[in-house]
Write an enzyme that holds these catalytic residues in place. Structure first.
Site, PDB file in Angstrom:
ATOM      1  N   ASP A 157      42.361  37.825  44.744  1.00  0.00           N
ATOM      2  CA  ASP A 157      41.883  39.041  44.090  1.00  0.00           C
ATOM      3  C   ASP A 157      40.693  38.667  43.221  1.00  0.00           C
ATOM      4  O   ASP A 157      40.771  37.722  42.444  1.00  0.00           O
ATOM      5  CB  ASP A 157      42.998  39.659  43.232  1.00  0.00           C
ATOM      6  N   ARG A 166      39.527  44.756  46.614  1.00  0.00           N
ATOM      7  CA  ARG A 166      39.784  43.832  45.506  1.00  0.00           C
ATOM      8  C   ARG A 166      38.505  43.133  45.072  1.00  0.00           C
ATOM      9  O   ARG A 166      38.489  41.948  44.762  1.00  0.00           O
ATOM     10  CB  ARG A 166      40.842  42.793  45.888  1.00  0.00           C
ATOM     11  N   LYS A 175      46.017  45.307  35.261  1.00  0.00           N
ATOM     12  CA  LYS A 175      45.358  46.399  34.547  1.00  0.00           C
ATOM     13  C   LYS A 175      46.069  46.671  33.216  1.00  0.00           C
ATOM     14  O   LYS A 175      45.422  46.838  32.176  1.00  0.00           O
ATOM     15  CB  LYS A 175      45.331  47.659  35.405  1.00  0.00           C
ATOM     16  N   ARG A 190      39.014  41.072  41.274  1.00  0.00           N
ATOM     17  CA  ARG A 190      38.698  42.223  40.436  1.00  0.00           C
ATOM     18  C   ARG A 190      38.558  41.876  38.963  1.00  0.00           C
ATOM     19  O   ARG A 190      37.850  42.542  38.228  1.00  0.00           O
ATOM     20  CB  ARG A 190      39.765  43.309  40.625  1.00  0.00           C
TER      21      ARG A 190
END
Length: 380
Positions: free
Chosen positions: A290, A252, A319, A292
């Site tokens: 996270d 992540r 996403k 990301r």
């Protein structure tokens, strides 16, 4: 500055070259290749024509890579011939993949040998592109809703002052960060990727070395990746195209050291590994659940000229929302088949579904989320 950069220009020459070498013509912060900057390489185009697409001329669409990065040998031949050190940040080549999961799919007749995409040996033909990050700092700042000055100072501080030009050279608008890049695997005709009349199946996959390479069964990463590859191959054989976008965002984007510390914390807690504390263990160790931050992820899809993804092989709402928020339409969403989930990964799946990850099953209620995960996850 001899080579100013005009980000978002509609041609490579008008935009200007990105020069990250240690020369007097340097017009970017950082170095070519990030962590691999001690090496030098030439791009291989393999005869594949990629772009230009309309998105390349929109400075807001692509801020984390150089859309002209694979064309520098031609676009700036005159400058290179005079000794200017301009290097590619994108390389494109052709190859074959050999995966046991694909051979098993052939054996079970889920995939067929066609001699073009899937060969008798079980190998799969692909077009690959490797992309190094090239950040346009004003664009990155705008994407995250912060001032460029704040972004520069934060990058300077968090890298231990490694790049003083971030705060001393506001005239340099491009940064070559020392982070992992992206590898694209294109199945079928690369021209089909941007053709709205032909179907596209896509998986955006974030790196998981333990599962992707070594087959660790504590998560679903490799099974989901290989399932995505199979779906991409099937789409390509039907006349469309398949795309795997592989991002170097291990653990992540927190790294393997943090990931392994989280594994230990999960296993040592009273009652063993549990879905209710899956994300909390990460936050306890790393301070965040996270890192990301998918805001930059759609850039590579814009680089490919994508306006629609017919089948998106992912359960991640982060996403999905980043892609649709970037103006790309997503049709069907494809969850991982239940029979591909390793037994030790059921905790992960239960936690992710409870946290709101996409599932073909009925979506959990807010009461379910609070009861299952032990906290309010409306904003997760």
């Amino acid at each position: 500055m001899r080579f100013p950069i005009h980000w978002g220009a509609t041609s490579a020459h008008e935009r200007g070259p990105v020069i990250g070498s240690v020369t007097t013509d340097r017009n970017a912060i950082g170095a070519y290749g990030g962590a691999y900057s001690v090496y030098r390489a030439l791009a291989v185009s393999a005869g594949v024509q990629m772009g230009p697409f309309p998105q390349w001329g929109d400075a807001s669409k692509i801020v984390s890579l150089d859309p002209w990065g694979h064309l520098v040998a031609d676009a700036f031949k005159t400058e290179i011939d005079t000794g200017v050190d301009i290097r590619p940040t994108i390389a494109i080549t052709k190859a074959r993949l050999s995966l046991p999961e694909v051979r098993e799919a052939i054996r079970l007749e889920r995939l067929k040998v066609d001699g073009a995409i899937v060969h008798e040996s079980g190998d799969v033909a692909v077009t690959k592109a490797a992309i190094d990050p090239v950040w346009h700092l004003p664009g990155v700042a705008a994407r995250f809703g912060v001032s460029e000055e704040r972004l520069r100072h934060t990058l300077f501080e968090q890298t231990g002052g490694m790049y003083p030009e971030l705060v001393t050279r506001p005239d340099l608008s491009v940064f070559l960060p020392p982070i992992g890049g992206i590898t694209l695997y294109i199945f079928g005709d690369p021209a089909a990727i941007a053709d709205p009349a032909r179907r596209l199946t896509c998986r955006v996959h974030d790196e998981c070395n333990g599962s992707d390479v070594f087959g660790s069964d504590i998560c679903t990463c490799r099974p989901y990746l290989t399932h995505g590859i199979e779906e991409c191959v099937r789409e390509a054989q039907a006349g469309g195209a398949g795309l795997i976008a592989y991002n170097r965002k291990e653990g992540r984007a927190l790294g393997e050291v943090t990931k392994f510390l989280v594994y230990n914390a999960r296993k040592r807690q009273p009652g063993g590994d549990q879905a209710a504390t899956y994300f909390e263990r990460t936050e306890c160790v790393a301070g965040v659940q996270d890192a990301r931050f998918q805001q930059l992820m759609p850039d590579v899809l814009h680089w490919l000229g994508i306006t629609r993804i017919d089948r998106f092989v992912s359960m991640s709402n982060m996403k999905h929302d980043a892609i649709t928020g970037a103006g790309i339409t997503i049709g069907e969403r494809v969850p991982i088949p239940a029979d591909l989930v390793p037994s030790d990964a059921n905790v992960e799946m239960e936690a992710k579904k409870a946290a709101g990850y996409f599932s073909a099953e009925a979506a959990p209620t807010e009461e379910d989320l609070t009861r299952t995960v032990g906290r309010d996850l409306k904003d997760f």
